[in-house]
Design an enzyme around this catalytic site. Structure first.
Site, PDB file in Angstrom:
ATOM      1  N   HIS A   1       0.841  -1.193   0.000  1.00 61.75           N
ATOM      2  CA  HIS A   1       0.000   0.000   0.000  1.00 61.75           C
ATOM      3  C   HIS A   1       0.884   1.253   0.000  1.00 61.75           C
ATOM      4  CE1 HIS A   1      -2.354  -3.285   1.704  1.00 61.75           C
ATOM      5  NE2 HIS A   1      -3.447  -2.638   1.367  1.00 61.75           N
TER       6      HIS A   1
ATOM      7  N   HIS B   1     -29.633 -15.247  23.454  1.00 61.86           N
ATOM      8  CA  HIS B   1     -28.619 -15.082  24.487  1.00 61.86           C
ATOM      9  C   HIS B   1     -27.953 -16.403  24.885  1.00 61.86           C
ATOM     10  CE1 HIS B   1     -30.206 -11.091  24.748  1.00 61.86           C
ATOM     11  NE2 HIS B   1     -29.510 -10.784  25.825  1.00 61.86           N
TER      12      HIS B   1
ATOM     13  N   GLU C   1     -18.416  -4.005  24.044  1.00 62.95           N
ATOM     14  CA  GLU C   1     -17.591  -5.196  24.180  1.00 62.95           C
ATOM     15  C   GLU C   1     -16.324  -5.135  23.334  1.00 62.95           C
ATOM     16  OE1 GLU C   1     -21.888  -6.519  24.857  1.00 62.95           O
ATOM     17  OE2 GLU C   1     -20.814  -5.281  23.373  1.00 62.95           O
TER      18      GLU C   1
ATOM     19  N   HIS D   1      -4.045   3.056  -3.365  1.00 67.85           N
ATOM     20  CA  HIS D   1      -4.210   2.506  -2.024  1.00 67.85           C
ATOM     21  C   HIS D   1      -3.475   1.194  -1.834  1.00 67.85           C
ATOM     22  CE1 HIS D   1      -6.084   1.247   1.735  1.00 67.85           C
ATOM     23  NE2 HIS D   1      -6.319   0.079   1.146  1.00 67.85           N
TER      24      HIS D   1
END
Length: 680
Positions: free
Chosen positions: A38, A487, A425, A276
């Site tokens: 890159h 869950h 999280e 890129h």
């Protein structure tokens, strides 16, 4: 490195410009030679990186692990050649030959930066947004250590006093983990966190106008960040001024939005997605060098005066570290006990008597392993000390991760040992990686097992980077009950076991849980994860069953009869109790039964063949496993003639005990399966 606050703003010279072009073309030439990489990001971001590294970054190339160095995170890890060029030029142990070996087998210059692999690389980056989150954790660790040691006699507020810098990209800021981490950093007021945003408005698909048109400045101001804009990414004076301003802002993290041009200087590829992720091509390299006045045709060319200029970092870094060593010695003289504690924390040392600190659990007691974990953590904290820190993603009461007497880490309480990560999280885990990488602290984090999905990329990087983060996952099965299949983790045990270098424990009772904590603390080469129950399980009578220390070998004989067993029953977690009860029933019919507790596949696989064959004799082919999750993975233990009781579908909303019964996690079902195996 000079103290920029005492310097005038940079006055750009021809040497500055040639140094920047040297950085650019080392990147261009390395990508060209590898035919992979890159080049565009290093070409556009070289000026900001140069100003940061030459005027602000406090580091010592001859000692990359100096405790009070500034941390630099290249979150835009695809631009790795920018970092490698800086490391080589400033005098780290990274030769020009390694630059030429970019992306090749066994080189020190892999496609994306890898910590512990390349001298001077602070973290493994590439998955976008991860470095952003790591830097937040590093800034947290700096602030926490400063709060615990800088007020000691002799420290004089200077023992721990460094910044965390980073270069982030449009792609980083699009990723959700960066949003979570930015929100957390703003809430905590991490004033020594400074990110330079390479705002080149190009992603792989093309212009960011295709998908990313938000007002980044207003977004970060809403996160309570200090935001500065540099309109021209080649304006060294403006970049310098922005960094100085950011360092002066002590109450908020800073984002310096630098408007750059990807592939800067390339006549045909500047400001295009083509720059890129692909080499420019030989013809375009020649045109680019001509366009930027780089008359040297030789690849990997470094002018002598450029190298001499950048290698000034060696003497400057040595002087900075020597000055810090003097402060440390004063601290050691005036606060010897605190200095011993500081050294111990930085070395990650643990006391030898962890086992002596473990709580006692009475045989027969019914206790959820999450509660046993909480009791164990509370018992270990006074022994391990404040080096052990952690928290939960808004589930403290459920995860049982709080410890009495500890306070929350907050903006106005940076010495607090407990973290309220909020419902974040992924940022929680990425920040924990940053804390561990920084050193001086040992982090644990917690959520429900089902939400390991939300943080899995960060956990994978914990494993790849060999960071000893402890993951406390509770509510580990359909036994959690009424919350239902959304869950109830089904495939998650198998998914975690599939990640190399992750040690997963699913303890069967309170005693195994306590031993799992000891094993986790002693595991310094990678992450440890716990899968813990919401529902109660019986505590086994260890006077008649195998000792819980067998946890450290991954799998062990829990109960046995004399002679060779007719059948082996094995399991993990809350289902081991059913194997024990089933064995009692089978023994009444004269069947010789062995029960194996298998809390950690990974540790069992690491044992020598003799031990594994002792626990699971190859000649005993009648085997049954039981675990409340997908059966995938157990086949290597039960073999072709054995059977596995598991759940290969999603769960159900019902009381946990009903779920367990309906899905066959009962002693009766184990007995029936065992008889089928014996009679086949």
């Amino acid at each position: 490195m000079p103290d920029a606050s005492t310097l005038d703003l940079i006055q750009p010279t021809d040497l500055d410009e040639r140094t920047i072009n040297t950085i650019r073309f080392l990147a261009v030439d390395a990508v060209e030679k590898a035919n992979s990489g890159h080049p565009g990001m290093p070409m556009g971001a070289a000026p900001m990186a140069y100003v940061l590294w030459s005027r602000h970054l406090r580091h010592n190339p001859t000692d990359p692990h100096w405790v009070d160095r500034d941390r630099f995170v290249l979150s835009a890890g695809h631009g790795s050649m920018l970092l490698y060029a800086l490391l080589h030029l400033t005098g780290y142990d990274l030769s020009l030959e390694e630059i030429k070996n970019f992306r090749q087998w066994d080189s020190l210059t892999p496609g994306h930066p890898e910590v512990h692999h390349t001298p001077g690389v602070e973290t493994t980056t590439g998955p976008l947004g991860q470095g952003f989150g790591n830097g937040v954790g590093m800034a947290i660790a700096e602030r926490y250590l400063a709060a615990h040691f800088n007020d000691e006699p002799g420290a004089n507020d200077e023992l721990i006093d460094h910044y965390t810098y980073g270069i982030v990209s449009d792609g980083d800021l699009m990723e959700g983990v960066a949003s979570e981490a930015a929100s957390l950093a703003g809430h905590l007021g991490l004033g020594k966190l400074i990110y330079l945003y390479d705002d080149n408005e190009i992603s792989i698909d093309g212009s960011t106008d295709l998908a990313f048109t938000e007002d980044v400045q207003q977004r970060f101001e809403a996160y309570d960040w200090h935001v500065i804009t540099v309109e021209d990414g080649n304006d060294l004076e403006a970049i310098d001024r922005a960094i100085i301003e950011a360092k002066a802002e002590t109450d908020r993290p800073s984002l310096i939005e630098v408007k750059t041009h990807i592939g800067y200087g390339s006549p045909n590829q500047q400001n295009t997605a083509a720059a890129h992720g692909s080499p420019l091509g030989a013809d375009e390299v020649e045109l680019t060098k001509e366009n930027l006045g780089w008359e040297e045709d030789e690849s990997f060319y470094i002018p002598d005066d450029v190298l001499e200029h950048m290698r000034e970092s060696i003497d400057q870094g040595a002087a900075l570290q020597a000055e810090w060593n003097g402060r440390y010695q004063q601290f050691r003289v005036e606060s010897p006990e605190a200095a011993d504690r500081f050294d111990s924390w930085m070395a990650g040392e643990l006391p030898d008597d962890l086992d002596d600190a473990l709580p006692d659990f009475e045989a027969g007691d019914e206790l959820a392993t999450r509660k046993a974990s909480g009791k164990t953590l509370s018992a270990l904290v006074p022994v391990v000390g404040d080096m052990l820190i952690g928290g939960s993603a808004d589930l403290s009461g459920s995860n049982k991760t709080e410890v009495d007497g500890r306070t929350d880490f907050q903006k106005d309480n940076p010495g607090g040992q407990y973290f309220r990560f909020g419902v974040r999280e992924h940022a929680m885990a990425a920040a924990a990686n940053g804390m561990a990488l920084h050193g001086g602290v040992r982090p644990y984090v917690a959520t429900f097992l089902i939400f390991s999905d939300y943080l899995r990329p960060s956990l994978r990087l914990s494993a790849l980077m060999e960071q000893p983060v402890i993951y406390v996952f509770t509510h580990d099965s359909i036994g959690l009950g009424e919350d239902g299949p959304t869950h109830q983790p089904i495939e998650h045990l198998a998914a975690l076991r599939a990640i190399p270098n992750v040690t997963l424990f699913r303890p069967a009772d309170a005693a195994e849980t306590a031993q799992a904590w000891v094993a986790a603390l002693r595991n310094t080469d990678g992450p440890t994860a716990f899968a813990l129950t919401r529902q109660t399980v019986p505590t086994f009578d260890r006077s008649v069953m195998g000792p819980a220390e067998g946890v450290h070998r991954g799998g062990y004989i829990l109960s046995d009869d004399d002679g060779t067993p007719d059948i082996i029953l094995m399991g993990s977690g809350s289902e081991v109790q059913h194997a024990v009860a089933a064995a009692d029933t089978l023994r009444k019919d004269g069947i010789n039964v062995r029960v194996i507790s298998m809390p950690s596949f990974e540790l069992f696989d690491q044992q020598d063949e003799a031990y594994r064959n002792k626990v699971l004799p190859p000649e005993v082919t009648a085997r049954v496993s039981i675990e409340a999750g997908v059966t995938y993975g157990w086949e290597r233990f039960v073999g072709p003639e054995g059977r596995s009781i598991g759940i290969n579908r999603f769960g159900s909303s019902a009381p946990g005990s009903i779920n367990m019964e309906k899905f066959g996690f009962t002693p009766e079902n184990v007995v029936g399966m065992a008889r089928d195996v014996l009679n086949q």
